[in-house]
Design a protein around this motif. Sequence first.
Motif, PDB file in Angstrom:
ATOM      1  N   TRP A 183       0.844  -1.183   0.000  1.00 57.90           N
ATOM      2  CA  TRP A 183       0.000   0.000   0.000  1.00 57.90           C
ATOM      3  C   TRP A 183       0.878   1.230   0.000  1.00 57.90           C
ATOM      4  O   TRP A 183       1.989   1.225   0.517  1.00 57.90           O
ATOM      5  N   GLU A 184       0.381   2.310  -0.618  1.00 59.38           N
ATOM      6  CA  GLU A 184       1.149   3.548  -0.696  1.00 59.38           C
ATOM      7  C   GLU A 184       0.269   4.714  -0.260  1.00 59.38           C
ATOM      8  O   GLU A 184      -0.857   4.862  -0.713  1.00 59.38           O
ATOM      9  N   LEU A 185       0.813   5.494   0.649  1.00 61.98           N
ATOM     10  CA  LEU A 185       0.175   6.712   1.115  1.00 61.98           C
ATOM     11  C   LEU A 185       0.865   7.861   0.384  1.00 61.98           C
ATOM     12  O   LEU A 185       2.061   8.073   0.542  1.00 61.98           O
ATOM     13  N   GLU A 186       0.108   8.555  -0.469  1.00 57.64           N
ATOM     14  CA  GLU A 186       0.682   9.590  -1.330  1.00 57.64           C
ATOM     15  C   GLU A 186       0.051  10.938  -1.031  1.00 57.64           C
ATOM     16  O   GLU A 186      -1.155  11.030  -0.803  1.00 57.64           O
ATOM     17  N   GLY A 187       0.879  11.973  -1.049  1.00 51.86           N
ATOM     18  CA  GLY A 187       0.399  13.333  -0.863  1.00 51.86           C
ATOM     19  C   GLY A 187       0.612  14.139  -2.136  1.00 51.86           C
ATOM     20  O   GLY A 187       1.709  14.155  -2.699  1.00 51.86           O
ATOM     21  N   TYR A 188      -0.457  14.794  -2.608  1.00 53.26           N
ATOM     22  CA  TYR A 188      -0.410  15.581  -3.835  1.00 53.26           C
ATOM     23  C   TYR A 188      -0.715  17.036  -3.531  1.00 53.26           C
ATOM     24  O   TYR A 188      -1.606  17.345  -2.735  1.00 53.26           O
ATOM     25  N   GLY A 189       0.024  17.938  -4.204  1.00 55.27           N
ATOM     26  CA  GLY A 189      -0.203  19.366  -4.046  1.00 55.27           C
ATOM     27  C   GLY A 189      -1.212  19.893  -5.045  1.00 55.27           C
ATOM     28  O   GLY A 189      -1.713  19.169  -5.903  1.00 55.27           O
ATOM     29  N   SER A 190      -1.491  21.188  -4.939  1.00 54.86           N
ATOM     30  CA  SER A 190      -2.447  21.831  -5.849  1.00 54.86           C
ATOM     31  C   SER A 190      -1.942  21.819  -7.293  1.00 54.86           C
ATOM     32  O   SER A 190      -2.706  22.018  -8.222  1.00 54.86           O
ATOM     33  N   ASP A 191      -0.640  21.558  -7.475  1.00 59.12           N
ATOM     34  CA  ASP A 191      -0.067  21.450  -8.824  1.00 59.12           C
ATOM     35  C   ASP A 191      -0.231  20.045  -9.406  1.00 59.12           C
ATOM     36  O   ASP A 191       0.296  19.741 -10.467  1.00 59.12           O
ATOM     37  N   ASP A 192      -0.962  19.167  -8.690  1.00 61.21           N
ATOM     38  CA  ASP A 192      -1.215  17.781  -9.097  1.00 61.21           C
ATOM     39  C   ASP A 192       0.039  16.912  -9.141  1.00 61.21           C
ATOM     40  O   ASP A 192       0.029  15.821  -9.700  1.00 61.21           O
ATOM     41  N   ARG A 193       1.126  17.401  -8.543  1.00 58.80           N
ATOM     42  CA  ARG A 193       2.358  16.610  -8.462  1.00 58.80           C
ATOM     43  C   ARG A 193       2.405  15.876  -7.127  1.00 58.80           C
ATOM     44  O   ARG A 193       1.924  16.380  -6.115  1.00 58.80           O
ATOM     45  N   GLN A 194       3.024  14.708  -7.161  1.00 60.41           N
ATOM     46  CA  GLN A 194       3.209  13.958  -5.931  1.00 60.41           C
ATOM     47  C   GLN A 194       4.320  14.617  -5.117  1.00 60.41           C
ATOM     48  O   GLN A 194       5.433  14.809  -5.611  1.00 60.41           O
TER      49      GLN A 194
END
Length: 119
Positions: free
Chosen positions: A20-31
């Motif tokens: 499983w992967e916990l990913e955070g994305y910014g308002s620029d849609d980049r990880q």
Amino acid sequence: MDRDHAYRDYPFADGHNVLWELEGYGSDDRQHSSRLLGREEYLRIRHLFAAELGDDDWMMAGGYPVPAQLWRPVQDLLGPPGFEDGLDYFLGARQNLPDGRIWRPAPDFGTPPGRTPSP
């Protein structure tokens, strides 16, 4: 193929061979952040999501938002690194077979007894 045979040949039963992967994305849609979770870590936090999403089948495919109200409980159970304000977090599953291969059911396999995580 009988159901018992299909279950034995299905490598993802009970959450085995899944990462499983916990990913955070910014308002620029980049990880902007990523944390891999093994089966034991996933087992520690799954109850936080189960109340809203039901049985564990949901976690075998796709990505699911981690609402801000779960950030503290997830971090309490998993430890750092923490969550960052301004990022949107998602938890998703993928295949993690020991030999690195990708599993797809053979044409004569029939219906797998569970979902098949993404490669």
